[in-house]
Scaffold this motif. Structure first.
Motif, mmCIF file in Angstrom:
data_model
loop_
_atom_site.group_PDB
_atom_site.id
_atom_site.type_symbol
_atom_site.label_atom_id
_atom_site.label_comp_id
_atom_site.label_asym_id
_atom_site.label_seq_id
_atom_site.Cartn_x
_atom_site.Cartn_y
_atom_site.Cartn_z
ATOM 1 N N CYS A 171 -4.198 -36.918 33.698
ATOM 2 C CA CYS A 171 -4.276 -35.458 33.831
ATOM 3 C C CYS A 171 -5.682 -35.061 34.268
ATOM 4 O O CYS A 171 -6.663 -35.760 33.994
ATOM 5 N N ASP A 172 -5.763 -33.929 34.942
ATOM 6 C CA ASP A 172 -7.051 -33.425 35.403
ATOM 7 C C ASP A 172 -7.784 -32.658 34.311
ATOM 8 O O ASP A 172 -9.003 -32.511 34.366
ATOM 9 N N SER A 173 -7.030 -32.132 33.345
ATOM 10 C CA SER A 173 -7.662 -31.386 32.254
ATOM 11 C C SER A 173 -6.713 -31.319 31.066
ATOM 12 O O SER A 173 -5.539 -31.699 31.166
ATOM 13 N N VAL A 174 -7.249 -30.787 29.949
ATOM 14 C CA VAL A 174 -6.462 -30.611 28.729
ATOM 15 C C VAL A 174 -6.542 -29.143 28.324
ATOM 16 O O VAL A 174 -7.620 -28.542 28.330
ATOM 17 N N TRP A 175 -5.373 -28.576 28.001
ATOM 18 C CA TRP A 175 -5.313 -27.207 27.499
ATOM 19 C C TRP A 175 -4.846 -27.257 26.048
ATOM 20 O O TRP A 175 -3.842 -27.921 25.731
ATOM 21 N N LEU A 176 -5.525 -26.530 25.191
ATOM 22 C CA LEU A 176 -5.108 -26.411 23.800
ATOM 23 C C LEU A 176 -4.765 -24.951 23.558
ATOM 24 O O LEU A 176 -5.612 -24.067 23.698
ATOM 25 N N LEU A 177 -3.505 -24.690 23.192
ATOM 26 C CA LEU A 177 -3.038 -23.324 22.958
ATOM 27 C C LEU A 177 -2.827 -23.109 21.467
ATOM 28 O O LEU A 177 -2.127 -23.904 20.815
ATOM 29 N N THR A 178 -3.428 -22.057 20.934
ATOM 30 C CA THR A 178 -3.228 -21.715 19.535
ATOM 31 C C THR A 178 -3.033 -20.211 19.391
ATOM 32 O O THR A 178 -3.637 -19.433 20.145
ATOM 33 N N ASN A 179 -2.180 -19.806 18.454
ATOM 34 C CA ASN A 179 -1.850 -18.385 18.325
ATOM 35 C C ASN A 179 -2.709 -17.662 17.278
ATOM 36 O O ASN A 179 -2.361 -16.577 16.838
ATOM 37 N N ARG A 180 -3.812 -18.280 16.885
ATOM 38 C CA ARG A 180 -4.792 -17.589 16.041
ATOM 39 C C ARG A 180 -6.187 -17.856 16.625
ATOM 40 O O ARG A 180 -6.326 -18.055 17.830
#
Length: 263
Positions: A171-180
């Motif tokens: 992968c070219d990058s990492v995304w971390l998604l959090t709802n707080r």
């Protein structure tokens, strides 16, 4: 007192049985002849019945097909209206409390509706990666969903696992998604590893409301229901086609045996 049967009694009884047998035989022949005579008309009657039923099911299938086309057009309109799916205060509160698979599934579908290709790692949550998304320019992004109940899991070891996953899946990058929101120290560590963090405010700013997913689910459910009804009805049409063919072949076979003109 015994029964005393004489020779003439046996003769009379034999004659009576003979007459009954002959009568029964001719009745059988007569009924058989009637049955054979009515065989083609009966088959023709069945064929006409199947033709009427085929026409009925064909019209019904066409209506379900039209419904499918209508729902598909509605789906295209939903995608065109994606910019209109802004978060209301009530929806923001729902977002804050999304957990686990519900949080993951909501944004996975949003990614798909935004035009990303979405893949799952062969191994569930391999290196903490939930999904891999692919952009139009073939760039790949490893995505990790972290709901508000899982924030305590974040540490340097957790982040290093994400980086290993990035390398493994190219992968070219990492995304971390959090709802707080995360603590400043955690944010600093995440940025140090060049991970793109989408906290609550960024989710609301850069992504459409989960209402988009609700409308998508409702639309797809309607489409699949009509699709199922169309398939079942179309199968009835095909079944009638087969029955009509079988009846016509049987009629030809009977006429050939009788030496009749097939026309």
């Amino acid at each position: 007192m015994g029964i005393d049967l004489h020779f003439m009694d046996f003769v009379i009884l034999g004659i009576i049985l003979g007459i009954v047998s002959i009568y029964a035989y001719f009745r059988y022949r007569e009924e058989k002849h009637k049955e054979e005579k009515m065989l083609i008309p009966n088959l023709l009657s069945y064929r006409d019945k199947y033709i009427r039923e085929r026409e009925m099911y064909t019209k019904r299938a066409e209506k379900f097909k039209e419904k499918m086309i209508e729902v598909e057009k509605e789906f295209e309109k939903i995608k065109e209206r994606i910019p209109d799916y802004r978060w209301t205060e009530e929806e923001k509160e729902v977002l804050r409390n999304l957990k686990g698979t519900e949080f993951e599934r909501t944004f996975t579908v949003i990614f798909q509706l935004l035009g990303f290709k979405v893949y799952e790692p062969p191994v569930y949550k391999d290196h903490n990666i939930d999904i891999i998304i692919e952009l139009a320019d073939n760039k790949r992004i490893c995505v990790d969903f972290l709901d508000y109940t899982q924030r305590k899991r974040i540490n340097e070891r957790y982040i290093r696992e994400l980086i290993k996953g990035k390398e493994k899946y190219k992968c070219d990058s990492v995304w971390l998604l959090t709802n707080r929101f995360l603590d400043d120290d955690l944010e600093e560590m995440i940025f140090r590893y060049d991970i793109n963090l989408f906290e609550f405010n960024q989710l609301v700013r850069f992504f459409p409301s989960y209402r988009l997913v609700d409308d998508y689910d409702e639309n797809r459910t309607r489409f699949h229901n009509y699709e199922l009804l169309y398939k079942e009805t179309h199968d009835e049409v095909l079944r009638r086609d087969l029955w009509i063919k079988e009846v016509e072949e049987k009629i030809k076979e009977i006429k050939k045996k009788r030496g009749e003109d097939e026309d």
